[in-house]
Design a protein around this motif. Structure first.
Motif, PDB file in Angstrom:
ATOM      1  N   MET A 194     -83.211 -16.570 -68.080  1.00 28.04           N
ATOM      2  CA  MET A 194     -83.440 -15.128 -67.961  1.00 28.04           C
ATOM      3  C   MET A 194     -83.578 -14.730 -66.496  1.00 28.04           C
ATOM      4  O   MET A 194     -83.108 -13.663 -66.078  1.00 28.04           O
ATOM      5  CB  MET A 194     -84.691 -14.736 -68.743  1.00 28.04           C
ATOM      6  CG  MET A 194     -84.553 -14.901 -70.248  1.00 28.04           C
ATOM      7  SD  MET A 194     -86.029 -14.405 -71.162  1.00 28.04           S
ATOM      8  CE  MET A 194     -85.971 -12.619 -70.901  1.00 28.04           C
TER       9      MET A 194
ATOM     10  N   PHE B 229     -82.870 -14.940 -79.654  1.00 33.62           N
ATOM     11  CA  PHE B 229     -82.295 -15.389 -78.388  1.00 33.62           C
ATOM     12  C   PHE B 229     -81.065 -14.564 -78.010  1.00 33.62           C
ATOM     13  O   PHE B 229     -80.804 -14.348 -76.828  1.00 33.62           O
ATOM     14  CB  PHE B 229     -81.939 -16.871 -78.452  1.00 33.62           C
ATOM     15  CG  PHE B 229     -83.137 -17.764 -78.545  1.00 33.62           C
ATOM     16  CD1 PHE B 229     -84.168 -17.653 -77.635  1.00 33.62           C
ATOM     17  CD2 PHE B 229     -83.242 -18.717 -79.552  1.00 33.62           C
ATOM     18  CE1 PHE B 229     -85.288 -18.477 -77.712  1.00 33.62           C
ATOM     19  CE2 PHE B 229     -84.345 -19.547 -79.639  1.00 33.62           C
ATOM     20  CZ  PHE B 229     -85.379 -19.419 -78.714  1.00 33.62           C
ATOM     21  N   GLY B 230     -80.313 -14.104 -79.011  1.00 37.59           N
ATOM     22  CA  GLY B 230     -79.192 -13.238 -78.727  1.00 37.59           C
ATOM     23  C   GLY B 230     -79.628 -11.958 -78.044  1.00 37.59           C
ATOM     24  O   GLY B 230     -79.007 -11.484 -77.092  1.00 37.59           O
TER      25      GLY B 230
ATOM     26  N   ARG C 103     -73.091 -18.214 -67.490  1.00 32.65           N
ATOM     27  CA  ARG C 103     -74.412 -17.798 -67.974  1.00 32.65           C
ATOM     28  C   ARG C 103     -74.390 -17.562 -69.484  1.00 32.65           C
ATOM     29  O   ARG C 103     -75.269 -18.016 -70.214  1.00 32.65           O
ATOM     30  CB  ARG C 103     -74.866 -16.520 -67.266  1.00 32.65           C
ATOM     31  CG  ARG C 103     -76.264 -16.061 -67.674  1.00 32.65           C
ATOM     32  CD  ARG C 103     -76.644 -14.738 -67.038  1.00 32.65           C
ATOM     33  NE  ARG C 103     -75.809 -13.657 -67.521  1.00 32.65           N
ATOM     34  CZ  ARG C 103     -76.010 -13.051 -68.704  1.00 32.65           C
ATOM     35  NH1 ARG C 103     -76.994 -13.420 -69.489  1.00 32.65           N
ATOM     36  NH2 ARG C 103     -75.203 -12.078 -69.089  1.00 32.65           N
ATOM     37  N   GLY C 104     -73.351 -16.844 -69.951  1.00 35.26           N
ATOM     38  CA  GLY C 104     -73.239 -16.617 -71.389  1.00 35.26           C
ATOM     39  C   GLY C 104     -73.083 -17.916 -72.155  1.00 35.26           C
ATOM     40  O   GLY C 104     -73.665 -18.100 -73.227  1.00 35.26           O
TER      41      GLY C 104
ATOM     42  N   ARG D  72     -73.165 -12.800 -79.209  1.00 33.87           N
ATOM     43  CA  ARG D  72     -73.672 -14.172 -79.046  1.00 33.87           C
ATOM     44  C   ARG D  72     -74.517 -14.591 -80.248  1.00 33.87           C
ATOM     45  O   ARG D  72     -74.476 -15.751 -80.674  1.00 33.87           O
ATOM     46  CB  ARG D  72     -74.480 -14.285 -77.754  1.00 33.87           C
ATOM     47  CG  ARG D  72     -73.636 -14.129 -76.497  1.00 33.87           C
ATOM     48  CD  ARG D  72     -74.380 -14.527 -75.243  1.00 33.87           C
ATOM     49  NE  ARG D  72     -73.586 -14.165 -74.061  1.00 33.87           N
ATOM     50  CZ  ARG D  72     -73.810 -13.105 -73.306  1.00 33.87           C
ATOM     51  NH1 ARG D  72     -74.839 -12.308 -73.566  1.00 33.87           N
ATOM     52  NH2 ARG D  72     -73.034 -12.842 -72.277  1.00 33.87           N
TER      53      ARG D  72
ATOM     54  N   GLU E 256     -67.030 -18.091 -73.288  1.00 31.34           N
ATOM     55  CA  GLU E 256     -68.369 -18.675 -73.233  1.00 31.34           C
ATOM     56  C   GLU E 256     -68.475 -19.784 -74.265  1.00 31.34           C
ATOM     57  O   GLU E 256     -69.105 -20.816 -74.029  1.00 31.34           O
ATOM     58  CB  GLU E 256     -69.417 -17.597 -73.513  1.00 31.34           C
ATOM     59  CG  GLU E 256     -69.509 -16.523 -72.445  1.00 31.34           C
ATOM     60  CD  GLU E 256     -70.436 -15.392 -72.833  1.00 31.34           C
ATOM     61  OE1 GLU E 256     -70.483 -14.387 -72.104  1.00 31.34           O
ATOM     62  OE2 GLU E 256     -71.113 -15.505 -73.878  1.00 31.34           O
TER      63      GLU E 256
ATOM     64  N   ILE F 124     -85.449 -21.370 -71.330  1.00 29.10           N
ATOM     65  CA  ILE F 124     -85.050 -19.978 -71.580  1.00 29.10           C
ATOM     66  C   ILE F 124     -85.511 -19.042 -70.457  1.00 29.10           C
ATOM     67  O   ILE F 124     -84.713 -18.223 -69.965  1.00 29.10           O
ATOM     68  CB  ILE F 124     -85.577 -19.496 -72.941  1.00 29.10           C
ATOM     69  CG1 ILE F 124     -84.892 -20.259 -74.087  1.00 29.10           C
ATOM     70  CG2 ILE F 124     -85.370 -17.991 -73.104  1.00 29.10           C
ATOM     71  CD1 ILE F 124     -83.422 -19.968 -74.241  1.00 29.10           C
TER      72      ILE F 124
ATOM     73  N   GLY G  20     -75.248  -9.427 -76.486  1.00 26.95           N
ATOM     74  CA  GLY G  20     -76.230 -10.159 -77.279  1.00 26.95           C
ATOM     75  C   GLY G  20     -75.866 -10.245 -78.751  1.00 26.95           C
ATOM     76  O   GLY G  20     -75.963 -11.324 -79.355  1.00 26.95           O
TER      77      GLY G  20
ATOM     78  N   TRP H  19     -76.372 -19.636 -72.576  1.00 21.65           N
ATOM     79  CA  TRP H  19     -77.171 -19.088 -73.679  1.00 21.65           C
ATOM     80  C   TRP H  19     -76.753 -19.720 -74.998  1.00 21.65           C
ATOM     81  O   TRP H  19     -77.603 -20.157 -75.786  1.00 21.65           O
ATOM     82  CB  TRP H  19     -77.015 -17.565 -73.746  1.00 21.65           C
ATOM     83  CG  TRP H  19     -77.979 -16.811 -72.877  1.00 21.65           C
ATOM     84  CD1 TRP H  19     -77.710 -16.170 -71.706  1.00 21.65           C
ATOM     85  CD2 TRP H  19     -79.388 -16.644 -73.107  1.00 21.65           C
ATOM     86  NE1 TRP H  19     -78.863 -15.615 -71.190  1.00 21.65           N
ATOM     87  CE2 TRP H  19     -79.909 -15.881 -72.031  1.00 21.65           C
ATOM     88  CE3 TRP H  19     -80.257 -17.054 -74.111  1.00 21.65           C
ATOM     89  CZ2 TRP H  19     -81.257 -15.522 -71.936  1.00 21.65           C
ATOM     90  CZ3 TRP H  19     -81.607 -16.706 -74.028  1.00 21.65           C
ATOM     91  CH2 TRP H  19     -82.081 -15.955 -72.954  1.00 21.65           C
TER      92      TRP H  19
ATOM     93  N   ARG I 291     -80.197 -14.559 -65.090  1.00 22.77           N
ATOM     94  CA  ARG I 291     -79.589 -13.297 -65.479  1.00 22.77           C
ATOM     95  C   ARG I 291     -80.022 -12.180 -64.536  1.00 22.77           C
ATOM     96  O   ARG I 291     -79.229 -11.383 -64.065  1.00 22.77           O
ATOM     97  CB  ARG I 291     -79.972 -12.951 -66.920  1.00 22.77           C
ATOM     98  CG  ARG I 291     -79.610 -11.535 -67.327  1.00 22.77           C
ATOM     99  CD  ARG I 291     -80.288 -11.197 -68.647  1.00 22.77           C
ATOM    100  NE  ARG I 291     -80.222  -9.766 -68.899  1.00 22.77           N
ATOM    101  CZ  ARG I 291     -80.961  -9.146 -69.812  1.00 22.77           C
ATOM    102  NH1 ARG I 291     -81.827  -9.822 -70.531  1.00 22.77           N
ATOM    103  NH2 ARG I 291     -80.846  -7.841 -70.003  1.00 22.77           N
TER     104      ARG I 291
ATOM    105  N   SER J  26     -80.425 -12.472 -74.428  1.00 26.25           N
ATOM    106  CA  SER J  26     -79.293 -12.812 -73.559  1.00 26.25           C
ATOM    107  C   SER J  26     -78.671 -11.605 -72.870  1.00 26.25           C
ATOM    108  O   SER J  26     -77.840 -11.766 -71.981  1.00 26.25           O
ATOM    109  CB  SER J  26     -78.215 -13.560 -74.352  1.00 26.25           C
ATOM    110  OG  SER J  26     -77.533 -12.688 -75.240  1.00 26.25           O
TER     111      SER J  26
END
Length: 471
Positions: free
Chosen positions: A452, A358-359, A97-98, A369, A402, A448, A366, A101, A455, A362
């Motif tokens: 989410m 976006f970070g 998942r990470g 990232r 990631e 996106i 975050g 992102w 997540r 996430s």
């Protein structure tokens, strides 16, 4: 006879020497110390300056390209041989998942930067009547998100096949500026995250040792444990041997596949490029992942020290960054300096805003990232790793892995651009180009919300967490 063998060894010694000088300058000069500029960047810029003024006799920028390539490869292969962190508090959840992102952020940036560069040059031409080719703006995305190698590759094709004058040189300028921007903006951003305590790995904090770049004698942390007895084999040599095996397997695999898939194409695309030695690190990642799975399944994880592998990863990154800077030749085109700077500033601002936004979306990790994605979108994957190391000094979070997943995933999300459209961009025409690149950015932007939801679906409910805590 032996004299001819020294050139490559001395090139490596120069890289190491520049790292040493960079660390001393970081320690002694207040400006460098307070800005937290890494020794690899300081040493790389010093080496670049010496090469530019021809103050290192017998050496030129191209002498460091091969070393840089292999240190880049080694950094990710050693990372994938490293086991999963045992500290659950440092995990940001699923590595997949990470990694997704990071993949979406980079893919959106690839498409958006190309569109911005094209439009900025078009606007500049409309206002000044300069008549500059819009493709000299479009190539910014290959310089920023991919680095000097791809900028030179695509720029050279555009220049040779489609007559886009100076495309390769302008691509190099963008790559160089992107690399500098990644540090000039990324280092203060990481500094801000750390000061606000937003980084998960609290081992990374800004104290006097962090600023000076050296540990005090009484506070030196452990750098790993011995696995092999020194009377038999030094532990560092043992771990380098594991990586050497992975290198050999990868080399044999690529050599075999190049023969099997030679001249094979699908839809007009020559698929043999996927097994090029230029993509050695991607295949090496897969080999190291499989090797680590075999090691763990066979109950041999005690024969591998993850801290030693982390030190190999960190050292490789240092050599890669200083080598990258010493490999770049700034071909400054004074007549194009203004539009190039306009493109660079605009792309940097949009990329920074996107990575931060976006970070934050996430979730856990975050900030890590965001800083990693910014480094990747403005410099290279290695730049992203270097900025991440400021917030995650010993690579204890899940973000480094990631990033390894990201390097595999972007091949699939951008295959249509990098292996088909990018080489023939000038033949597309303006509207078709905008449709391909803007369409790519919009499509993955629409993904996106799905990520989410993924997540949310993988986050334990409060009731579940209470039950687990009571066990």
């Amino acid at each position: 006879m032996m004299e001819s063998t020294f050139h490559g060894i001395i090139a490596f010694a120069l890289l190491a020497g520049m790292l040493l000088l960079g660390s001393i300058l970081r320690n002694r000069i207040g400006l460098f110390r307070n800005s937290l500029a890494p020794a690899s960047m300081i040493g790389g810029m010093l080496g670049f300056t010496l090469l530019s003024f021809e103050l290192i006799p017998g050496f030129k920028a191209s002498d460091f390209e091969t070393l840089t390539f292999h240190f880049f490869t080694l950094s990710f292969m050693s990372l994938c041989l490293t086991g999963k962190s045992k500290d659950a508090s440092l995990s940001g959840g699923s590595v997949v998942r990470g990694g997704l992102w990071l993949t979406l952020i980079w893919t959106i940036s690839l498409g958006l930067q190309g569109v911005i560069g094209y439009l900025v040059i078009s606007g500049y031409d409309a206002m000044t009547g300069a008549g500059i080719s819009e493709w000299l703006g479009a190539i910014v995305t290959h310089g920023f998100t991919q680095g000097p190698g791809q900028a030179l590759t695509y720029g050279g094709i555009w220049e040779k096949e489609y007559g886009i004058e100076n495309a390769a040189q302008v691509g190099l300028i963008y790559a160089s500026l992107g690399f500098l921007v990644a540090f000039l903006v990324g280092v203060p951003m990481a500094n801000n995250f750390i000061r606000r305590g937003l980084n998960a790995n609290k081992a990374s904090n800004i104290d006097e040792q962090f600023k000076s770049g050296f540990y005090n004698g009484a506070q030196v942390p452990s750098s790993g444990r011995m696995v092999s007895h020194p009377a038999n084999l030094d532990s560092l040599a043992y771990h380098l041997g594991l990586l050497a095996v992975a290198y050999l397997i990868t080399y044999v695999w690529l050599s075999f596949m190049q023969v099997q898939i030679k001249d094979f194409s699908a839809g007009g695309v020559n698929l043999s490029v996927l097994f090029s030695y230029n993509l050695f690190f991607l295949h090496g990642l897969a080999v190291c992942v499989v090797m680590r799975l075999v090691i763990d399944r066979c109950g041999l994880s005690h024969r591998v020290d993850d801290e030693t592998l982390k030190r190999i990863t960190g050292s490789s990154i240092d050599f890669m960054v200083v080598g990258t800077l010493m490999s770049i030749q700034f071909a400054v085109l004074y007549a194009l300096l203004t539009p190039i700077l306009l493109v660079t500033v605009t792309v940097t601002l949009v990329t920074l805003i996107g990575c931060l936004y976006f970070g934050r979306l996430s979730g856990a990790l975050g900030p890590e990232r965001a800083i990693t994605a910014f480094g990747c979108c403005c410099g290279s994957t290695g730049t992203g790793l270097l900025l991440l190391r400021m917030m995650d000094a010993d690579f204890s979070t899940s973000v480094p892995k990631e990033l390894a997943f990201f390097n595999l995933a972007i091949i699939f999300t951008t295959f249509h651009i990098l292996f088909f459209f990018a080489p023939i961009v000038p033949s597309l025409g303006g509207w078709n180009y905008l449709m391909v690149f803007a369409g790519t950015a919009l499509f993955f932007l629409a993904c996106i919300p799905l990520l989410m939801n993924f997540r949310a679906s993988t986050t334990p409910s409060p009731l579940t967490r209470i039950k687990e805590s009571c066990k």
